[in-house]
Design an enzyme around this catalytic site. Structure first.
Site, short mmCIF file in Angstrom:
data_model
loop_
_atom_site.label_atom_id
_atom_site.label_comp_id
_atom_site.label_asym_id
_atom_site.label_seq_id
_atom_site.Cartn_x
_atom_site.Cartn_y
_atom_site.Cartn_z
N VAL A 130 -51.80 49.64 72.16
CA VAL A 130 -50.69 48.93 71.50
C VAL A 130 -50.54 47.49 71.98
CG1 VAL A 130 -49.40 51.08 71.07
CG2 VAL A 130 -48.90 49.73 73.12
N TYR B 284 -40.63 46.69 84.77
CA TYR B 284 -40.24 47.74 83.81
C TYR B 284 -38.85 47.44 83.23
CZ TYR B 284 -39.65 52.55 82.04
OH TYR B 284 -39.46 53.66 81.24
N ILE C 27 -36.23 61.54 82.44
CA ILE C 27 -36.80 62.61 81.62
C ILE C 27 -38.00 63.21 82.35
CG2 ILE C 27 -37.78 63.19 79.36
CD1 ILE C 27 -34.84 62.17 79.24
P1 NAD Z 1 -46.07 59.36 79.68
O1 NAD Z 1 -46.76 58.54 80.69
O2 NAD Z 1 -46.00 60.84 79.85
O3 NAD Z 1 -46.67 59.05 78.22
C1 NAD Z 1 -46.91 57.75 77.79
C2 NAD Z 1 -48.00 57.76 76.74
O4 NAD Z 1 -48.25 56.40 76.33
C3 NAD Z 1 -49.33 58.33 77.25
O5 NAD Z 1 -49.85 59.26 76.33
C4 NAD Z 1 -50.23 57.10 77.36
O6 NAD Z 1 -51.61 57.37 77.13
C5 NAD Z 1 -49.65 56.22 76.27
N1 NAD Z 1 -49.99 54.81 76.48
C6 NAD Z 1 -49.92 54.09 77.63
N2 NAD Z 1 -50.36 52.85 77.44
C7 NAD Z 1 -50.74 52.76 76.13
C8 NAD Z 1 -51.29 51.73 75.33
N3 NAD Z 1 -51.58 50.51 75.84
N4 NAD Z 1 -51.56 51.99 74.03
C9 NAD Z 1 -51.31 53.20 73.51
N5 NAD Z 1 -50.79 54.23 74.22
C10 NAD Z 1 -50.52 54.01 75.52
O7 NAD Z 1 -44.59 58.74 79.58
P2 NAD Z 1 -43.24 59.33 78.98
O8 NAD Z 1 -42.37 59.69 80.13
O9 NAD Z 1 -43.50 60.31 77.91
O10 NAD Z 1 -42.62 57.98 78.37
C11 NAD Z 1 -42.62 57.67 77.00
C12 NAD Z 1 -41.72 56.47 76.79
O11 NAD Z 1 -40.40 56.77 77.22
C13 NAD Z 1 -42.15 55.22 77.58
O12 NAD Z 1 -41.92 54.07 76.81
C14 NAD Z 1 -41.22 55.26 78.77
O13 NAD Z 1 -41.06 53.98 79.33
C15 NAD Z 1 -39.96 55.78 78.14
N6 NAD Z 1 -39.00 56.38 79.05
C16 NAD Z 1 -39.36 57.42 79.86
C17 NAD Z 1 -38.41 57.96 80.71
C18 NAD Z 1 -38.74 59.09 81.63
O14 NAD Z 1 -37.90 59.39 82.49
N7 NAD Z 1 -39.88 59.74 81.50
C19 NAD Z 1 -37.11 57.46 80.73
C20 NAD Z 1 -36.78 56.41 79.88
C21 NAD Z 1 -37.74 55.88 79.04
#
Ligand code: NAD
Length: 236
Positions: A64, A155, A188
């Site tokens: 992305v 972040y 999460i």
């Molecule tokens: P995760 O690491 O489990 O999954 C993230 C996914 O994004 C992975 O499948 C990865 O391969 C993909 N990804 C990473 N870089 C990429 C790129 N350049 N192009 C395409 N895909 C890419 O993370 P998650 O916990 O499922 O988080 C998902 C979203 O939620 C993120 O934006 C994260 O910042 C946000 N978020 C997570 C939490 C939490 O507590 N887990 C809290 C708030 C927000």
């Protein structure tokens, strides 16, 4: 009632975690999904799980953060489906470090994926959405982008940027019936947070009124609402 049935969604970062849960909840509610991820195998598994729920789904490999790659990917998605109704910008990474130790590479990589990635996909898909006078975009921010957190300046900046971006684009696109919103989840339970030391996890748990971490499905439920007809008066 939800108005999701038969529509097509693009979910970035759908190869695991919250993105996968979003794609699957959309499939359960009758939408077809393009699962976009850098991790092709993860995206393919998500698409297979969505198909098992009786909907059509396809996997697309894409970084992305690269505008060329996103343009190529969106061309492929639009060849698969003439119209995309929903976009969920969920792909994200963390590279935590204290400011004084944070390298330029740690700063840039997080801004590139979390903020520029959201810009790239929104720009590429908003044109066809404007043309068809329908679109719903949900950007995944974070509570860290609202409150800040020591060790996460990159972040926090990227996720606060996502909120500002969302509010600005919502104003640009509202007249074309393209609604743009952000969700800022708390802690999460996913691979992203599993890596944190137990002491830190316990400290975070104590800040949460319900006393437990959320699940990807908890986030997916809010995204589903924002994509649905129930939220047709919600933007920005
Ligand atoms: P995760 O690491 O489990 O999954 C993230 C996914 O994004 C992975 O499948 C990865 O391969 C993909 N990804 C990473 N870089 C990429 C790129 N350049 N192009 C395409 N895909 C890419 O993370 P998650 O916990 O499922 O988080 C998902 C979203 O939620 C993120 O934006 C994260 O910042 C946000 N978020 C997570 C939490 C939490 O507590 N887990 C809290 C708030 C927000």
């Amino acid at each position: 009632m939800l108005g999701i049935d038969g529509k097509t969604a693009v979910v970035t970062g759908a190869g695991q975690g919250i993105g996968r849960d979003i794609a699957l909840l959309l499939a359960e509610n009758g939408a077809d999904a393009a699962a976009v991820d850098m991790n092709e195998a993860g995206a393919a598994e998500t698409a297979a799980l969505a198909r098992a729920k009786g909907r059509e789904a396809a996997a697309f490999r894409c970084d992305v953060g690269s505008s060329e790659d996103v343009e190529r990917c969106v061309r492929e998605i639009l060849a698969w489906r003439a119209e995309v109704h929903f976009l969920v910008n969920n792909a994200g990474i963390a590279r935590d470090n204290l400011l004084l130790r944070m390298s330029a590479a740690e700063w840039e990589s997080v801004l590139r994926v979390n903020l520029t990635g959201t810009f790239n996909f929104t720009k590429a898909l908003s044109r066809p959405m404007i043309k068809s006078r329908f679109g719903r975009i949900v950007n995944i921010s974070s509570v860290i982008g609202v409150f800040g957190n020591a060790g996460q300046a990159n972040y926090a900046a990227s996720k606060a940027g996502v909120i500002g971006f969302t509010k600005a684009v919502a104003k640009e696109l509202a007249a074309r019936n393209v609604l743009v919103n952000a969700v800022a989840p708390g802690f999460i339970e996913t691979a992203m947070t599993a890596a944190l030391p137990e002491e830190r996890r316990e400290w975070m748990r104590q800040q949460i009124p319900l006393g437990r971490f959320g699940s990807g499905r908890d986030v997916a439920a809010v995204v589903l609402f924002l994509l649905s007809d129930l939220a047709s008066y919600v933007t920005g």
